[in-house]
Every structure is written in structure tokens, then in C-alpha cells.
Design a protein around this motif. Structure first.
Motif, PDB file in Angstrom:
ATOM      1  N   GLU A  32      39.035  45.120  40.484  1.00  0.00           N
ATOM      2  CA  GLU A  32      40.117  45.518  41.496  1.00  0.00           C
ATOM      3  C   GLU A  32      40.245  44.268  42.452  1.00  0.00           C
ATOM      4  OE1 GLU A  32      41.205  49.416  42.884  1.00  0.00           O
ATOM      5  OE2 GLU A  32      39.380  49.060  44.212  1.00  0.00           O
ATOM      6  N   LEU A  33      41.657  44.044  42.705  1.00  0.00           N
ATOM      7  CA  LEU A  33      42.124  43.077  43.701  1.00  0.00           C
ATOM      8  C   LEU A  33      42.686  43.233  44.725  1.00  0.00           C
ATOM      9  CD1 LEU A  33      43.309  40.474  40.854  1.00  0.00           C
ATOM     10  CD2 LEU A  33      41.007  40.623  41.726  1.00  0.00           C
ATOM     11  N   ARG A 110      34.047  46.150  37.710  1.00  0.00           N
ATOM     12  CA  ARG A 110      32.961  45.143  37.538  1.00  0.00           C
ATOM     13  C   ARG A 110      32.903  44.118  38.754  1.00  0.00           C
ATOM     14  NH1 ARG A 110      32.170  45.170  31.638  1.00  0.00           N
ATOM     15  NH2 ARG A 110      32.342  47.413  31.331  1.00  0.00           N
ATOM     16  N   HIS A 111      34.178  43.895  39.115  1.00  0.00           N
ATOM     17  CA  HIS A 111      34.427  43.124  40.143  1.00  0.00           C
ATOM     18  C   HIS A 111      35.553  43.517  41.121  1.00  0.00           C
ATOM     19  CE1 HIS A 111      34.807  38.963  42.013  1.00  0.00           C
ATOM     20  NE2 HIS A 111      36.113  39.043  42.084  1.00  0.00           N
ATOM     21  N   SER A 112      35.145  43.409  42.639  1.00  0.00           N
ATOM     22  CA  SER A 112      36.115  43.913  43.375  1.00  0.00           C
ATOM     23  C   SER A 112      36.560  42.855  44.446  1.00  0.00           C
ATOM     24  CB  SER A 112      35.663  45.160  44.171  1.00  0.00           C
ATOM     25  OG  SER A 112      36.475  45.279  45.321  1.00  0.00           O
ATOM     26  N   GLU A 113      37.753  42.515  44.863  1.00  0.00           N
ATOM     27  CA  GLU A 113      38.054  41.823  45.966  1.00  0.00           C
ATOM     28  C   GLU A 113      38.884  42.596  47.059  1.00  0.00           C
ATOM     29  OE1 GLU A 113      39.956  38.084  44.446  1.00  0.00           O
ATOM     30  OE2 GLU A 113      38.286  37.732  42.973  1.00  0.00           O
ATOM     31  N   PHE A 114      38.197  42.959  48.125  1.00  0.00           N
ATOM     32  CA  PHE A 114      38.689  43.887  49.144  1.00  0.00           C
ATOM     33  C   PHE A 114      39.104  43.433  50.640  1.00  0.00           C
ATOM     34  CE2 PHE A 114      34.658  44.773  51.318  1.00  0.00           C
ATOM     35  CZ  PHE A 114      33.944  44.543  50.698  1.00  0.00           C
ATOM     36  N   MET A 331      44.788  43.966  32.103  1.00  0.00           N
ATOM     37  CA  MET A 331      43.306  43.637  32.274  1.00  0.00           C
ATOM     38  C   MET A 331      43.238  42.261  32.217  1.00  0.00           C
ATOM     39  SD  MET A 331      40.155  44.768  29.931  1.00  0.00           S
ATOM     40  CE  MET A 331      40.698  43.468  28.500  1.00  0.00           C
ATOM     41  N   LEU A 332      43.821  41.425  31.359  1.00  0.00           N
ATOM     42  CA  LEU A 332      43.625  40.077  31.339  1.00  0.00           C
ATOM     43  C   LEU A 332      44.237  39.320  32.780  1.00  0.00           C
ATOM     44  CD1 LEU A 332      44.368  39.175  27.637  1.00  0.00           C
ATOM     45  CD2 LEU A 332      42.015  39.028  28.918  1.00  0.00           C
ATOM     46  N   ASN A 333      45.560  39.873  33.004  1.00  0.00           N
ATOM     47  CA  ASN A 333      46.080  39.390  34.352  1.00  0.00           C
ATOM     48  C   ASN A 333      45.010  39.587  35.568  1.00  0.00           C
ATOM     49  OD1 ASN A 333      48.531  39.227  32.888  1.00  0.00           O
ATOM     50  ND2 ASN A 333      49.268  40.856  33.643  1.00  0.00           N
ATOM     51  N   GLY A 334      44.295  40.721  35.364  1.00  0.00           N
ATOM     52  CA  GLY A 334      43.569  40.708  36.690  1.00  0.00           C
ATOM     53  C   GLY A 334      42.464  39.753  36.714  1.00  0.00           C
TER      54      GLY A 334
END
Ligand SMILES: [Zn+2]
Length: 365
Positions: A32-33, A110-114, A331-334
Motif C-alpha cells: 500500500e503506497l 506486506r509493505h505500507s508507505e503511509f 501488483m508489479l507496479n506497486g
């Protein structure tokens, strides 16, 4: 239609989602970006914080913040209420960050940038920057230990405030450097607050080695703001950016450069301005992949938009009509857009595509 998706128009695609689909969207490995910390506060936590700080907010008002009508008003007034009344100590920030990451991890984020807006925390909530950042960084470490989620913090400019406050913010980031603080963002109302006003803060952030992103082309604001964010501010990625579709040549050049756009299927502006029966069809996001742009779906303000990460992905399929092959590419773009090292990126690409294909094989037809 599930209750939690009740605020978006029913899908026109005549698609029936099975239990297998719901399981697929939940199990999908996600980054999540584009999520705002104050837009991810649990309803019950909002009530608890209001009681603790004796905020002048009635229960009915709080409940109204968490009600989203068919033509949703924006969430910005709720975020201001949090700064004004609810957040009074660094521990409050630890609580909401830890709870957000727990909720995200439950949906295989699995990974978030908030995002977090320090200017409001410091100037309005009166919590010093160092204490506030340390509390959120501790929450990131606690969540990694307890839920296995990795996360990065993006201090974000309040573009309604004076541009010099943004310069001060970058100075705080430099002074209190932490590995978990990856880059700079900008949000709040874009109208009359174009990105170029904040060029000094972006220059300073870049010079200090921070990554950068910007909300641009939201609220129907023109593609020029996207161009300014990418070509003048030199942002690494763009949040929203929908009006880029009005300039196909510029879109082609950003497609070529692989700029990632973090899009939001539940964005208030289009739910408000497009008629329900054409909302999904006419939403500019739908045209972005066709222009070669790398998009990636996100929740933005999950508890206020009444959407979770699994549902944000599901909407791309059930309402916007993107195929499984397109979702795999999103998904790959993320992963491409995430601010992680190349070894991590490569490991995720290899493992998650295998997972995606295994999960997709469980779907009917
Ligand atoms: Zn946003």
C-alpha cells in the motif's frame, strides 16, 4: 453488495463475485503506497481519543464522520478535527499507527508507505516533531515484530499552509533522520495550491536524499499540476494524477519513464461528480492503463472511505472491469513504486507473482 462497499454504485458489469473471489482479493499479496494515517483511525479509537481529550464533539458528530453517503463529502474536515481535538500526546500517534498497520496486515498488506502531516501535529496538536516521529517509528517497528508487515513513513506537506512551513518540515526530517522515514509527500486541498508553490521544500528533500511523491491532478485539478510535480519537483511517483488522461502525449512520456500512479477507486471527487450509472465507466482511472501508465490501487483513507485494501483491489475488478492479468501488472507496479532496495524488490517480484498465479488458479472460469 457488501455493506462496506455500499457507498459506491453497484457494479454495472453484471459480475457475480464468488466466495473464491473474496478469498482471492484478501489473500493477494499487497503493497500500500497511498494511505493517510489520520484517515485510517478506527471508529472506536476515534471515540476513545475524543473521550480521553474531552473533545467538544458529540457522539452523533463522530458517527457522521464515519458515515459515507452516495455523494460523499471529502474527509478533510475529519482530519482537521483529529489535529484540533483528539491527538494530544505522542502515544496517541503510536496507537493509531500500530492499529492501522495491524488492520493492513490482516489484508495481506506486506509493505505500507503511509502519510502523516507533521505541521498539524506540531502547530495544532502541540506535539514536538521529534516525539511524534519517534512514536510512529516505534509503532512501525512494533508492527513489524507483531504482524510481519514492513512500513515506511512519508511526512506530508499540508498544502493549505504556508510554503515556508513545508521548508521547516523538511528541516525537521533532516534533523531527526530515521531509516523508516523514506520521503516527502504533499496533500490536502489542491485547488489554488499548485505544486510549484512548494518547490523549495521539494528541492531540500531531494538534496537531503529523500524520495518524493505528490498528490496532483486530484479534485479535477489540471494535468499541469501532474507535469509540475514530475518535471519541476522531480517526484518519484504521483498520488492520484487522474487528469493526466487529458494530455495523452504527456501520459505517453510518463508511461515510457515508468512513473507509478497510486490511484484510489473510492476517491470522493468522482463519486460526487459522476452519475452512479457512469461512475466506473467514465472514471479517468479506467483509461490510464490503456495509455501505458503504471497504476496501483490504494485505500487512501480506509476507515473514512469505508474500504479495506482487499476491497480496493476488488473494486478494480468488479466495478472497473480490469482483468486478472491487469491486476497482476498493478501488483508489479506497486512493487516498482515502493521505496525499497533492489534486492527486496526482486525478491517480492519473484515470490508474489508465483503467489498471484497460484491464487488466480483457484478462481472459477
Ligand atoms: Zn491521498
Amino acid at each position: 453488495m457488501k455493506e462496506t462497499l455500499g457507498n459506491v454504485p453497484a457494479s454495472r458489469l453484471g459480475m457475480t463475485l464468488t466466495d473464491a473471489h473474496h478469498a482471492f482479493f484478501t489473500a493477494l499479496p499487497k503493497v500500500e503506497l497511498h494511505c493517510h494515517l489520520l484517515g485510517a483511525v478506527r471508529h472506536e479509537t476515534f471515540i476513545a481519543l475524543a473521550e480521553k481529550s474531552q473533545a467538544p464533539l458529540s457522539r452523533a458528530e463522530i458517527d457522521s464522520f464515519y458515515t459515507r453517503g452516495e455523494k460523499p463529502v471529502g474527509v478533510l474536515r475529519v482530519l482537521r478535527a483529529l489535529d484540533d481535538y483528539l491527538l494530544t500526546q505522542a502515544d496517541d500517534l503510536h496507537r493509531i499507527a500500530y492499529e492501522y498497520l495491524a488492520d493492513a496486515a490482516a489484508h495481506q498488506v506486506r509493505h505500507s508507505e503511509f502519510f502523516w502531516n507533521p505541521t498539524g501535529t506540531v502547530r495544532v496538536s502541540k506535539i514536538p516533531y521529534a516525539d511524534a516521529q519517534a512514536a510512529i517509528v516505534t509503532a512501525i517497528r512494533d508492527a513489524a515484530r507483531d504482524f510481519g508487515i514492513s512500513a515506511r513513513l512519508i511526512p506530508s506537506i499540508d498544502r493549505e499552509a504556508d510554503p515556508d512551513e513545508a521548508v521547516a518540515l523538511v528541516d525537521w526530517m533532516r534533523t531527526h533522520r530515521a531509516d523508516e522515514v523514506a520521503g516527502l509527500g504533499i496533500d490536502y486541498r489542491e485547488n489554488d495550491r499548485p505544486p510549484e508553490l512548494f518547490w523549495k521544500a521539494y528541492r531540500d528533500a531531494r538534496n537531503a536524499g529523500f524520495k518524493t511523491t505528490a498528490h496532483a491532478g486530484e479534485f479535477g485539478m489540471p494535468w499541469r499540476n501532474v507535469e509540475t510535480a514530475v518535471d519541476l519537483l522531480q517526484c518519484d511517483r504521483i498520488d492520484h494524477g487522474y487528469t493526466i488522461v487529458d494530455n495523452p502525449e504527456l501520459a505517453a512520456s510518463y508511461a515510457e519513464r515508468g512513473i507509478v500512479f497510486t490511484v484510489v477507486p473510492t476517491n470522493s471527487y468522482y463519486l460526487r461528480t459522476l452519475a452512479p450509472d457512469v461512475w466506473a465507466e467514465q472514471h479517468p482511472m479506467r483509461r490510464m492503463p490503456g495509455l501505458g501508465l503504471k497504476i496501483h490501487p490504494n485505500t487512501d483513507d480506509p476507515t473514512l472511505h469505508k474500504v479495506n485494501p482487499s476491497e480496493a483491489w476488488q473494486l478494480m475488478f468488479s466495478h472497473f472491469g480490469f482483468s486478472l492479468a491487469e491486476l497482476r501488472q498493478f501488483m508489479l507496479n506497486g512493487i516498482d513504486g515502493a521505496w525499497v532496495d533492489e534486492a527486496t524488490r526482486n525478491a517480492w517480484r519473484a515470490a508474489w507473482t508465483v503467489e498471484f498465479d497460484r491464487l488466480a488458479a483457484t478462481l472459477p472460469g
